[in-house]
Design a protein around this motif. Structure first.
Motif, PDB file in Angstrom:
ATOM      1  N   ARG A  94      38.777  12.070 -20.234  1.00  0.00           N
ATOM      2  CA  ARG A  94      37.465  12.286 -19.610  1.00  0.00           C
ATOM      3  C   ARG A  94      36.556  11.065 -19.739  1.00  0.00           C
ATOM      4  N   TYR A  95      36.686  10.319 -20.853  1.00  0.00           N
ATOM      5  CA  TYR A  95      35.804   9.178 -21.089  1.00  0.00           C
ATOM      6  C   TYR A  95      36.608   7.890 -21.201  1.00  0.00           C
ATOM      7  N   ASP A  96      35.966   6.796 -20.868  1.00  0.00           N
ATOM      8  CA  ASP A  96      36.613   5.487 -20.905  1.00  0.00           C
ATOM      9  C   ASP A  96      36.568   4.936 -22.332  1.00  0.00           C
ATOM     10  N   ASN A  97      37.733   4.876 -22.957  1.00  0.00           N
ATOM     11  CA  ASN A  97      37.870   4.313 -24.302  1.00  0.00           C
ATOM     12  C   ASN A  97      36.874   4.926 -25.288  1.00  0.00           C
ATOM     13  N   PRO A  98      36.898   6.259 -25.472  1.00  0.00           N
ATOM     14  CA  PRO A  98      35.910   6.908 -26.346  1.00  0.00           C
ATOM     15  C   PRO A  98      36.224   6.720 -27.828  1.00  0.00           C
ATOM     16  N   GLU A  99      35.192   6.684 -28.634  1.00  0.00           N
ATOM     17  CA  GLU A  99      35.310   6.711 -30.091  1.00  0.00           C
ATOM     18  C   GLU A  99      35.024   8.152 -30.497  1.00  0.00           C
ATOM     19  N   ILE A 100      36.103   8.904 -30.811  1.00  0.00           N
ATOM     20  CA  ILE A 100      35.993  10.351 -30.990  1.00  0.00           C
ATOM     21  C   ILE A 100      35.784  10.700 -32.467  1.00  0.00           C
ATOM     22  N   TYR A 101      34.788  11.530 -32.702  1.00  0.00           N
ATOM     23  CA  TYR A 101      34.484  12.031 -34.037  1.00  0.00           C
ATOM     24  C   TYR A 101      34.699  13.545 -34.035  1.00  0.00           C
ATOM     25  N   LEU A 102      35.621  13.989 -34.877  1.00  0.00           N
ATOM     26  CA  LEU A 102      36.002  15.399 -34.934  1.00  0.00           C
ATOM     27  C   LEU A 102      35.278  16.064 -36.099  1.00  0.00           C
ATOM     28  N   LEU A 103      34.340  16.941 -35.805  1.00  0.00           N
ATOM     29  CA  LEU A 103      33.528  17.590 -36.825  1.00  0.00           C
ATOM     30  C   LEU A 103      34.211  18.859 -37.314  1.00  0.00           C
ATOM     31  N   VAL A 104      34.414  18.937 -38.641  1.00  0.00           N
ATOM     32  CA  VAL A 104      35.064  20.108 -39.232  1.00  0.00           C
ATOM     33  C   VAL A 104      34.322  20.532 -40.489  1.00  0.00           C
ATOM     34  N   GLY A 105      34.563  21.760 -40.913  1.00  0.00           N
ATOM     35  CA  GLY A 105      34.017  22.249 -42.174  1.00  0.00           C
ATOM     36  C   GLY A 105      34.913  21.863 -43.338  1.00  0.00           C
ATOM     37  N   THR A 106      34.407  21.990 -44.548  1.00  0.00           N
ATOM     38  CA  THR A 106      35.167  21.620 -45.743  1.00  0.00           C
ATOM     39  C   THR A 106      36.490  22.363 -45.826  1.00  0.00           C
ATOM     40  N   ASP A 107      36.488  23.635 -45.438  1.00  0.00           N
ATOM     41  CA  ASP A 107      37.692  24.462 -45.575  1.00  0.00           C
ATOM     42  C   ASP A 107      38.864  23.917 -44.768  1.00  0.00           C
ATOM     43  N   CYS A 108      38.579  23.171 -43.727  1.00  0.00           N
ATOM     44  CA  CYS A 108      39.650  22.665 -42.856  1.00  0.00           C
ATOM     45  C   CYS A 108      40.342  21.432 -43.422  1.00  0.00           C
ATOM     46  N   LEU A 109      39.670  20.704 -44.302  1.00  0.00           N
ATOM     47  CA  LEU A 109      40.157  19.383 -44.695  1.00  0.00           C
ATOM     48  C   LEU A 109      41.568  19.399 -45.267  1.00  0.00           C
ATOM     49  N   ASN A 110      41.839  20.321 -46.156  1.00  0.00           N
ATOM     50  CA  ASN A 110      43.151  20.339 -46.797  1.00  0.00           C
ATOM     51  C   ASN A 110      44.238  20.923 -45.907  1.00  0.00           C
ATOM     52  N   ASP A 111      43.849  21.471 -44.756  1.00  0.00           N
ATOM     53  CA  ASP A 111      44.827  22.066 -43.840  1.00  0.00           C
ATOM     54  C   ASP A 111      45.126  21.178 -42.639  1.00  0.00           C
ATOM     55  N   LEU A 112      44.417  20.076 -42.504  1.00  0.00           N
ATOM     56  CA  LEU A 112      44.565  19.258 -41.300  1.00  0.00           C
ATOM     57  C   LEU A 112      46.000  18.785 -41.077  1.00  0.00           C
ATOM     58  N   HIS A 113      46.704  18.522 -42.154  1.00  0.00           N
ATOM     59  CA  HIS A 113      48.084  18.041 -42.008  1.00  0.00           C
ATOM     60  C   HIS A 113      49.012  19.120 -41.458  1.00  0.00           C
ATOM     61  N   ASN A 114      48.575  20.371 -41.518  1.00  0.00           N
ATOM     62  CA  ASN A 114      49.396  21.466 -40.996  1.00  0.00           C
ATOM     63  C   ASN A 114      49.096  21.762 -39.526  1.00  0.00           C
ATOM     64  N   TRP A 115      48.096  21.091 -38.974  1.00  0.00           N
ATOM     65  CA  TRP A 115      47.781  21.289 -37.567  1.00  0.00           C
ATOM     66  C   TRP A 115      48.873  20.670 -36.705  1.00  0.00           C
ATOM     67  N   LYS A 116      48.950  21.103 -35.494  1.00  0.00           N
ATOM     68  CA  LYS A 116      49.986  20.598 -34.590  1.00  0.00           C
ATOM     69  C   LYS A 116      49.693  19.141 -34.226  1.00  0.00           C
ATOM     70  N   ASN A 117      50.731  18.313 -34.342  1.00  0.00           N
ATOM     71  CA  ASN A 117      50.650  16.892 -33.995  1.00  0.00           C
ATOM     72  C   ASN A 117      49.493  16.196 -34.735  1.00  0.00           C
ATOM     73  N   PRO A 118      49.450  16.300 -36.068  1.00  0.00           N
ATOM     74  CA  PRO A 118      48.317  15.737 -36.816  1.00  0.00           C
ATOM     75  C   PRO A 118      48.216  14.222 -36.717  1.00  0.00           C
ATOM     76  N   ASP A 119      49.361  13.541 -36.633  1.00  0.00           N
ATOM     77  CA  ASP A 119      49.318  12.079 -36.569  1.00  0.00           C
ATOM     78  C   ASP A 119      48.552  11.602 -35.342  1.00  0.00           C
ATOM     79  N   TYR A 120      48.711  12.314 -34.240  1.00  0.00           N
ATOM     80  CA  TYR A 120      47.980  11.934 -33.029  1.00  0.00           C
ATOM     81  C   TYR A 120      46.472  12.092 -33.247  1.00  0.00           C
ATOM     82  N   ILE A 121      46.085  13.181 -33.919  1.00  0.00           N
ATOM     83  CA  ILE A 121      44.668  13.413 -34.196  1.00  0.00           C
ATOM     84  C   ILE A 121      44.106  12.287 -35.061  1.00  0.00           C
ATOM     85  N   PHE A 122      44.837  11.939 -36.139  1.00  0.00           N
ATOM     86  CA  PHE A 122      44.347  10.927 -37.068  1.00  0.00           C
ATOM     87  C   PHE A 122      44.290   9.535 -36.443  1.00  0.00           C
ATOM     88  N   GLU A 123      45.199   9.283 -35.507  1.00  0.00           N
ATOM     89  CA  GLU A 123      45.217   7.972 -34.846  1.00  0.00           C
ATOM     90  C   GLU A 123      44.091   7.822 -33.829  1.00  0.00           C
TER      91      GLU A 123
END
Length: 376
Positions: A94-123
């Motif tokens: 949707r955007y040209d070369n966006p700098e994406i910031y993903l806002l999450v609550g504390t409870d999500c932090l330790n589960d992020l690695h279990n999300w689908k395709n986490p490496d893509y999210i982190f990259e």
């Protein structure tokens, strides 16, 4: 271009969400912010709250935050479970070369690695999180940013449990969304409307007290608070029926009740537990078998009670509207040992029945014998 994205079920949106988003807007100062309610979260059952109402409450709660906010129905258009990496892909297109910031609550932090395709999210995104007091983990293995300060320990599930237990909207949600919740009878307000119409005021108050106590015990014994509250608030729904009406209701709906003929002849009021369980399932739409079973067992118990069944049995006899002296003893026991509280409660029920010169149902005596055998 900075793009802040805040996703979640928002069922309902609460003040913790608002506080987190406000701080992120100040710290990140994004060019645009997307608030994206889930259509069907991969980690949760599909919300019974219509998407349009959750979106409406979001718009009400975040009104006045600025013109650069997009209330995004992306997941609705997807029409099924949507994963965060797909949301990131969508924003990159949707955007040209966006700098994406993903806002999450504390409870999500330790589960992020279990999300689908986490490496893509982190990259492709920087994770932005708010801390709660007592949180010590530091997910340094991916790009992240902690917002300054601490945030309240709030959750939508707790808000829903409060509304279902108490029949009112707590101050943990933005005041502006309360009318939407009330007007649409969300989160169990419809149950309260039914109970107030079918139960005497004292019985309705008792139901709320039992739901509140069941919630407190559920925290101690690791039971889902919403299930505990459902069992508590609905456990006496059948109390509005007379003895003959309970008998007729059980026969009409073919409700299976142990010792049915004996109960009909000796103490038909005992049928209210089974009628209440039927109403929970068919009138209020409860599908969880443990909740239905707990409601059915809350008066006489059974030989194989679940933790939820024990909680409801004990909460019913020791709720704060119970004025006899042993209620306090049972409550205190339950805060330390649920099985000991159950034994004491079963004992009190039997003695009360005997003192009242009423018939002892075999289910009650079977429970007592079973508990005593376990003790020894």
């Amino acid at each position: 271009m900075k793009v802040l994205v805040f996703g979640g079920s928002f069922d309902p949106v609460h003040k913790g969400h608002v506080s987190l988003f406000r701080r992120a807007m100040k710290v990140i100062a994004p060019d645009v912010a997307h608030i994206v309610p889930a259509y069907h979260s991969p980690f949760k059952a599909k919300s019974p709250t219509p998407f349009r109402l959750r979106m409406k409450m979001l718009k009400q709660a975040f009104a006045g935050f600025g013109k650069n906010i997009v209330f995004d129905d992306y997941e609705l258009k997807q029409g099924g479970k949507t994963y965060t990496y797909q949301l990131v892909q969508y924003l990159k297109k949707r955007y040209d070369n966006p700098e994406i910031y993903l806002l999450v609550g504390t409870d999500c932090l330790n589960d992020l690695h279990n999300w689908k395709n986490p490496d893509y999210i982190f990259e492709n995104a920087v994770v932005v999180a708010g801390k709660r007091k007592g949180y010590n983990e530091n997910p340094a293995q991916f790009r992240h940013l902690f917002l300054p300060g601490f945030f309240p320990k709030l959750s939508s599930s707790r808000v829903r449990a409060h509304i279902l237990a108490c029949g009112d909207v707590p101050d943990t949600v933005p005041e502006v969304i309360a009318p939407t919740i009330r007007e649409n009878h969300l989160y169990g307000l419809d149950v309260h409307t039914w109970l107030k119409a079918h139960l005497k005021p004292n019985r309705y108050l008792h139901s709320k007290n039992v739901a509140e106590m069941a919630a407190a015990f559920s925290d101690i014994y690791d039971v889902n608070v919403e299930l505990a509250v459902k069992a508590g608030i609905m456990h006496d729904a059948g109390k509005g029926f007379s003895g003959p009406e309970l008998i007729a209701f059980c026969k009409e709906h073919k409700i299976k009740v142990p010792f049915f003929e004996d109960i009909c002849r000796m103490e038909p009021s005992l049928l209210h537990s089974y009628v209440s369980a039927w109403l929970a399932q068919h009138e209020f739409g409860v599908t969880n078998k443990d909740v239905i079973r707990a409601i059915a067992e809350h008066t006489l118990g059974s030989l194989h009670m679940s933790t939820l069944s024990k909680i409801l049995f004990v909460a019913d006899i020791s709720s704060k509207d119970r004025k006899y002296k042993d209620a306090f003893v049972i409550r205190n026991l339950a805060l330390q040992d649920l099985n000991k509280a159950l034994l004491y409660a079963a004992n009190r029920k039997l003695l009360f029945t005997i003192d009242s010169q009423k018939w002892l149902c075999p289910l009650g005596t079977n429970l007592w014998n079973h508990l005593i055998k376990q003790e020894k």
